[in-house]
Design an enzyme around this catalytic site. Structure first.
Site, PDB file in Angstrom:
ATOM      1  N   ASP A 258       4.937  24.165  28.625  1.00 41.50           N
ATOM      2  CA  ASP A 258       5.372  24.659  29.918  1.00 41.50           C
ATOM      3  C   ASP A 258       4.122  25.219  30.598  1.00 41.50           C
ATOM      4  O   ASP A 258       3.089  25.439  29.960  1.00 41.50           O
ATOM      5  CB  ASP A 258       6.473  25.713  29.748  1.00 41.50           C
ATOM      6  CG  ASP A 258       7.305  25.835  31.015  1.00 41.50           C
ATOM      7  OD1 ASP A 258       8.459  26.280  30.947  1.00 41.50           O
ATOM      8  OD2 ASP A 258       6.785  25.473  32.102  1.00 41.50           O
TER       9      ASP A 258
HETATM   10  C1  GLC Z   1       8.140  26.022  35.126  1.00 37.42           C
HETATM   11  C2  GLC Z   1       9.381  25.675  34.330  1.00 37.42           C
HETATM   12  C3  GLC Z   1       9.422  24.259  33.858  1.00 37.42           C
HETATM   13  C4  GLC Z   1       8.786  23.376  34.922  1.00 37.42           C
HETATM   14  C5  GLC Z   1       7.325  23.715  34.982  1.00 37.42           C
HETATM   15  C6  GLC Z   1       6.604  22.920  36.087  1.00 37.42           C
HETATM   16  O1  GLC Z   1       7.629  27.262  34.751  1.00 37.42           O
HETATM   17  O2  GLC Z   1       9.713  26.532  33.243  1.00 37.42           O
HETATM   18  O3  GLC Z   1      10.793  23.914  33.629  1.00 37.42           O
HETATM   19  O4  GLC Z   1       8.981  22.006  34.599  1.00 37.42           O
HETATM   20  O5  GLC Z   1       7.082  25.097  35.184  1.00 37.42           O
HETATM   21  O6  GLC Z   1       7.052  23.322  37.338  1.00 37.42           O
END
Ligand code: GLC
Length: 724
Positions: A258
């Site tokens: 993440d």
């Molecule tokens: C965010 C989310 C994740 C997302 C990523 C990119 O923090 O937790 O689900 O795909 O960042 O935006």
């Protein structure tokens, strides 16, 4: 003779196919090894981390272009520049699908597959290699701000609804990226919180959707969660990533962190994610990705011999496998976006995902009704039109039909439709007396009131009412209906008792007098761009509702096991999942706790009768496939669909098990008067539990009960069997 020839022909065709697949695998491996041999260490390290907001590095010299990713689980996110600023373009309008929990409420595996096909097609059309979905984190508390993006409190339903979605996406030459691995069940302190979960709860509740994604959907990428599990960050957990995902499940795709979820260089190099994505270290607007853990410091660690380069090569293999699978090195078939078929699918998922919780003979709207008052701010709200929309899962919808538009389009010629907003979404979180008076007056002079309210996940002011809406990085503070909507509903009901309440949201609202006085209750989750049409079609009886709750609806959040037995959201460092495996109905039914509407509940305008369970024997061995069937009859006045649920109850076990667990379901469509025989087959998985002592799944001999019903608490037929 003819049969023999046919068998030989089939065998030859199978052999050719199999050898083709095998040959493709071999050639892919050979190409991967040849690319790795040509890469310098610096080029390899460049592939292990972000190169912009939504890309990770390639090796241009060797024709390896950047890996391109995009959110989100229910639509392809708007175009972002390399430094996160939103592009000013009209090329990124997309199909805004109903959110994950709406899809789960359809309990329709085939619809999950079509949903994935639409999402994959649009991601492909927008030149994305990876779409960052499905979101499958188990709903252990109704307060999690991202429940609207996820699916269920039940691991089996979550897994079944994810498999089709992933296959649909990946058939469009785009990698699905199931997330967030694992136990990311709250937004509070998500970046550092340590989820303390027993291995049995991990295995029986939190891991099954990921296991199914790998073993039954061949998912090509997995996103690791922000949090720790039992003291170790997910992005560097040898147990979670190598022992479970790779060695046990056989995962060979790419592990993507993440954004900002990597916290070390050596640990992550040796047994962590393959790609470090992130924003925290971007130092926007002049992002400096060399500062990432898997950038310069990773290069240094290998150069100094602190970490063997073989760990880097293994990560490059995973990333290149994903690239080959999405045909980055071949001609990728160009797919479509924003087609009428995609919009029709959005409508279908909304129609099958909306749940009719209660109906005191007021729906579908009767012909004798002439004047309909549509009241409530959610009747006119376009959730995707706000600058902040639920967080990363935002979609720049090509359009979004509101409930009022839907009702006007569908019912405008036969009924007199009027509207009053009733309440505003303001910081004060208070009723507006003038608006209340206006709404009550309208209710008085109408035949029927359709109140449309509940939660929001599109808003402008990010400081507005902290924690009072469905959004990423925030948990709700409670389930109280906002802006005193409950008092408004009660006043409307005094003025006109014929009131239907239509509630948006990733969770229920605290039930009370407002729901008692509502003669019908529809929970619509976030039903996507055609949500208004779907709501109208159901209110008018053009569509017979068939959605079923994928979560239990208790009276208030304090009734849920994560708040009674467990902790939510824990303290500054830790959240203890003391409820263990007793999540959702596994708790309510086992501990005889009240719910307002049970898991699997949803009404129809017609009636379904259940015949007896037809099962050939009552004695089985552990290796037997247990087959049985049941006749379902539509004995009502509407064509419709029923979701026949199969639960298993272990009557004697050495460890405490839930009173029942969902182990199969079928959604069947029946015309009025029609009967169908529904067949089921359970194998040993349906009867086993995870034994933390032996670290094995076991089926203990003894008596089991098979329960067939229309919800966890509406069991129609049961039978007992013995497994020896
Ligand atoms: C965010 C989310 C994740 C997302 C990523 C990119 O923090 O937790 O689900 O795909 O960042 O935006």
């Amino acid at each position: 003779m003819r049969k023999a020839i046919l068998i030989i022909a089939v065998a030859i065709i199978y052999q050719i196919n199999y050898s083709n697949i095998f040959a493709q695998e071999i050639s892919m491996q050979e190409k991967i090894e040849s690319l790795i041999k040509k890469m310098t260490l610096e080029e390899k390290i460049g592939m292990l981390h972000a190169s912009s907001s939504f890309t990770s590095g390639g090796v241009e010299r060797l024709g390896v272009t950047e890996l391109i990713m995009s959110d989100g689980p229910h639509g392809v996110r708007r175009e972002h520049g390399r430094d996160w600023e939103a592009d000013e373009t009209d090329e990124d309008f997309a199909t805004y699908l109903p959110t994950g929990i709406t899809l789960a409420s359809t309990w329709n595996r085939e619809l999950g597959y079509v949903y994935g096909t639409v999402l994959g097609s649009e991601a492909n059309a927008r030149n994305k290699d990876v779409i960052l979905g499905p979101g499958v984190n188990i709903i252990r508390s109704p307060l999690n701000g991202r429940n609207f993006e996820y699916m269920s409190e039940d691991p089996y339903l979550t897994a079944e609804m994810s498999i089709g979605y992933i296959k649909g996406v990946q058939e469009q030459e785009v990698a699905a990226c199931i997330k967030h691995y694992v136990a990311n069940n709250q937004e509070t302190l998500r970046g550092s919180i340590d989820a303390v979960v027993s291995e049995r709860a991990l295995r029986e509740i939190y891991l099954p959707a990921f296991k199914a994604a790998v073993e039954r959907a061949d998912v090509w990428s997995i996103m690791t969660a922000y949090n720790k599990v039992n003291g170790i960050f997910c992005s560097e957990s040898d147990f979670l990533l190598n022992q479970i995902l790779k060695q046990e499940y056989g995962f060979d795709g790419a592990l993507i962190s993440d954004w900002g979820a990597v916290h070390s260089t050596k640990e992550t190099l040796m047994h962590g994610v393959d790609i470090e994505m992130g924003t925290e270290l971007n130092m926007l607007p002049n992002a400096d990705y060399t500062k990432f853990f898997l950038a310069d410091s990773a290069y240094e660690a290998v150069k100094k011999g602190e970490v063997d380069e073989k760990f880097v090569d293994e990560k490059i293999r995973s990333i290149l496998r994903l690239m080959f699978r999405v045909k980055k090195f071949d001609e990728r078939v160009k797919r479509e976006m924003n087609t009428p078929e995609h919009q029709a699918l959005a409508l279908k998922v909304a129609e099958e995902g909306i749940v009719l919780l209660k109906n005191e003979n007021i729906l579908p709207i009767q012909k004798k009704v002439k004047k309909i008052a549509v009241i409530g701010n959610n009747a006119i709200r376009k959730h995707t039109q706000y600058s902040i929309q639920g967080g990363s899962s935002q979609v720049k919808a090509l359009y979004e039909k509101t409930p009022l538009e839907g009702i006007q389009n569908v019912a405008g010629k036969d009924y007199e439709i009027s509207f009053a907003t009733g309440y505003l979404t303001t910081r004060e979180n208070k009723a507006d007396e003038k608006l209340v008076a206006e709404a009550v007056a309208l209710a008085k002079e109408s035949d029927l009131v359709v109140f449309v309210g509940g939660w929001v996940h599109g808003y402008d002011d990010s400081n507005w009412g902290e924690g009072t809406f469905d959004a990423e990085s925030l948990d709700k503070l409670n389930l109280d209906l906002l802006f005193e909507q409950d008092k408004l509903i009660e006043k409307l009901a005094e003025a006109n008792p014929n009131i239907v309440s239509v509630i948006f949201g990733g969770s229920s609202a605290k039930f009370g007098k407002w729901s008692d006085v509502s003669k019908a209750l529809l929970h619509v989750w976030y039903p996507g761009m055609e949500g208004g049409t779907a709501i109208a079609n159901i209110l008018l009886g053009i569509v017979n509702p068939s959605g079923k709750l994928p979560v239990s609806f208790a009276k208030d959040y304090l009734d849920y096991p994560s708040h009674v037995l467990g902790e939510y959201p824990g303290n500054e460092t830790t959240v203890n999942y003391n409820e263990d495996i007793f999540v959702g109905y596994r708790y309510f039914d086992t501990f005889d706790k009240l719910v307002v509407y049970p898991f699997g509940h949803g009404l129809s305008y017609t009636k379904f009768d259940y015949g007896k369970i037809n099962i050939p024997s009552i004695d089985y061995s552990k290796s037997d496939k247990i087959k049985f069937s049941i006749n379902i009859t539509n004995s009502g006045e509407f064509n419709g669909a029923e979701i026949v649920q199969v639960y298993v109850s272990d009557k004697e076990s050495s460890l405490r098990r839930p009173e029942k667990e969902l182990k199969s379901f079928e959604k069947i469509f029946l015309n009025k008067g029609e009967t169908k025989t529904v067949e089921f087959q359970l194998n040993k998985d349906a009867f086993s539990f995870y034994d933390p002592e032996t670290k094995k799944w076991i089926v203990e001999p003894g008596e089991f009960e098979i329960l067939v019903g229309a919800s966890a608490l509406d069991i129609k037929q049961t039978t007992f069997i013995t497994i020896n």
